[in-house]
Design a protein around this motif. Sequence first.
Motif: not given
Length: 400
Positions: A30, A32, A34, A65, A67, A69, A97, A99, A101
């Motif tokens: 995943s 995620q 921004k 945002e 996401v 997967k 997971i 993340k 930016e």
Amino acid sequence: MKKLFVTSLLFLNLITSTFSQSNNNAQSFSLQGKIIGEDAGRIILNYSGKDSKWVQDTVPIKNGEFVFKGNIIEPSKAQLNGGNNLNNVEIYLESGIMKIELIKDKFKESKMTGSKSQLELCELNELERPINVKLELLKGQEIQIDDSIKNTSIDSNKHRLEKRWDDIDKLWVKTREELNQVWLQFVLNHPKSYVTPHYLLILEGNEVISLESLKSIFNKLDISIQNSRYGKHIQDDIRKKGNSSIGSMAPDFKAINVLTNKPITYSEFKGKNIVLLEFWASWCAPCRMEIPHLKDLYQKYHRKGFEIIAISKDMNKDSWISAIKQENIENWHNISIAERYFVDSAYLTKDDVNENYFVQAIPLKLLIDKYGKIIGRWSGYNIEYEKDLDNKLAKLFKEN
């Protein structure tokens, strides 16, 4: 100007190559994200999925945002694309997971967590940064001089500017070679990194390391890296490099002459002819530059038993045939390794040229004696290479 010209196919080859690996090893991820300054729109993620096929996934951006997967079989190189070069960055996906930016129009300044491979890539990028800054400055100077050359009509000024351009270009080449050393040191220091085989492929493609050095470095990599997608590509390249090296016996192949539609094999020439394999493409400027000289050699030695097999990497058949006619090389044997290869490498057979010859960059010339031994190999276009080929042919046909 540079005397050595090479058109690299490394990344094109990597994109079109696949290696089947068990889907049982697939793991979910995943990502995620921004994006500062981008509240809506869409973003694309390109990566190698669970079946080793390239996946292009698109998701919406909502309130800045997004996401993604999916499933991967190993830490994998991927690309995030927000629509242009400024909104484009390469990353490494891993299971679990992650993340990230991002800043609109500054994707390359991204900050990502959850991927050990990404941290290793960032480490490498920091080592590359000062060299890349120098390269950009030098390239900027070349562009300025190009503009000045176009805007001057005074021969003495033009000559001075061209000499300055050549000096800067030599410095650019020397500076660019520093990247090879950075990549080599990273490879040696990170035998367990999934980033390593990607850069080892670049080093072997740039012919920075010998075949023996490549084998030695590869054998010291962790077994998981050796068996990775890029690791298997390196294993295959090692085999092909051995086949294509000076002193090796040229592997046989079977293809179709594009103009006569008749089959051709290397074995039909073995024992009778001295053969030059010329790997080229219609879109490759250095390849087209060397054709006049090869035509002269063909005219000089063909009656004595010299044959040229021109092996194209063109994906567009019409452009390829048009180039053959433009260059007036219809009397050569013109075959392709690309027709099936660029559609899906899974369709390749053991008889195909690409299965047994290492062709990372074009133009590439392999000279094969009557007995099937490779006695000359030249990658790129260089006046000195032409002289070397001339000397070898003169000696061969004097002895015959």
